[in-house]
Design a protein around this motif. Sequence first.
Motif, short mmCIF file in Angstrom:
data_model
loop_
_atom_site.label_atom_id
_atom_site.label_comp_id
_atom_site.label_asym_id
_atom_site.label_seq_id
_atom_site.Cartn_x
_atom_site.Cartn_y
_atom_site.Cartn_z
N SER A 1 -19.00 -41.63 16.56
CA SER A 1 -19.33 -43.06 16.59
C SER A 1 -20.82 -43.26 16.79
N LEU A 2 -21.40 -42.52 17.72
CA LEU A 2 -22.84 -42.60 17.94
C LEU A 2 -23.60 -42.18 16.68
N ASP A 3 -23.12 -41.12 16.04
CA ASP A 3 -23.78 -40.61 14.84
C ASP A 3 -23.83 -41.69 13.77
N ARG A 4 -22.76 -42.40 13.62
CA ARG A 4 -22.69 -43.43 12.57
C ARG A 4 -23.73 -44.54 12.81
N ILE A 5 -23.99 -44.84 14.06
CA ILE A 5 -24.97 -45.88 14.41
C ILE A 5 -26.39 -45.31 14.39
N VAL A 6 -26.57 -44.18 15.03
CA VAL A 6 -27.91 -43.62 15.22
C VAL A 6 -28.48 -43.04 13.93
N ARG A 7 -27.62 -42.48 13.08
CA ARG A 7 -28.09 -41.86 11.84
C ARG A 7 -28.88 -42.85 11.00
N VAL A 8 -28.37 -44.06 10.86
CA VAL A 8 -29.08 -45.07 10.07
C VAL A 8 -30.42 -45.39 10.72
N ARG A 9 -30.43 -45.47 12.03
CA ARG A 9 -31.66 -45.78 12.74
C ARG A 9 -32.67 -44.65 12.58
N ALA A 10 -32.20 -43.43 12.54
CA ALA A 10 -33.09 -42.28 12.32
C ALA A 10 -33.67 -42.32 10.91
N LEU A 11 -32.86 -42.72 9.95
CA LEU A 11 -33.33 -42.82 8.57
C LEU A 11 -34.30 -43.98 8.38
N GLN A 12 -34.20 -44.98 9.24
CA GLN A 12 -35.11 -46.12 9.16
C GLN A 12 -36.44 -45.80 9.82
N ASP A 13 -36.63 -44.58 10.21
CA ASP A 13 -37.86 -44.13 10.87
C ASP A 13 -38.15 -44.89 12.15
N MET A 14 -37.08 -45.27 12.86
CA MET A 14 -37.28 -45.87 14.19
C MET A 14 -37.75 -44.77 15.14
N SER A 15 -38.49 -45.17 16.13
CA SER A 15 -38.87 -44.20 17.15
C SER A 15 -37.60 -43.79 17.90
#
Length: 171
Positions: free
Chosen positions: A71-85
């Motif tokens: 569940s975390l991966d599904r949320i965080v992965r997109v944020r990692a791809l968006q180049d968020m810190s």
Amino acid sequence: MSLNLSQGDRTEIVKRWFDLTVDRYPAETAKFLRAQADPFANPVGAALREELAPILDALLDQGDIASVEPSLDRIVRVRALQDMSPADAVSFVLVLKEIFPEVVDTTTEADTQAFDKRVDGLLLTAFNVYSRCREQVYDIRVKEIRNRSLKVMERLNSWREQRAGGSASDA
């Protein structure tokens, strides 16, 4: 600690968690994330809608934090791809510490502290997920650069061979 919150309290926490998480995006993006229900058109909003409740349930019911990594991966992965810190990518977890005491007023201080400790554990797990996702992104980028470099070298070698072959036949 197993908090027996009413379904209404759980629903309110998830709703506020979604809203505060979405509010951290630019205004137009937040509006889109709230309005667009189609998971194909809005994978970020869909991930938040579908994954926040199971994450909260694991926290409240003393579930294994590792069990919510997908569940975390599904949320965080997109944020990692968006180049968020890293901080921005996982900050949605800390929002729970704000929401919990505002929604749930019938818990003891010990319950709140235990919940906060579990949120801290969830935050660390989310950071690990973010790190793995970023590592995958970097690996993909390195492989792409290597593949491009190999293609350039192949073209250069082919050009050299053609040139050398043409020079030999000219003589």
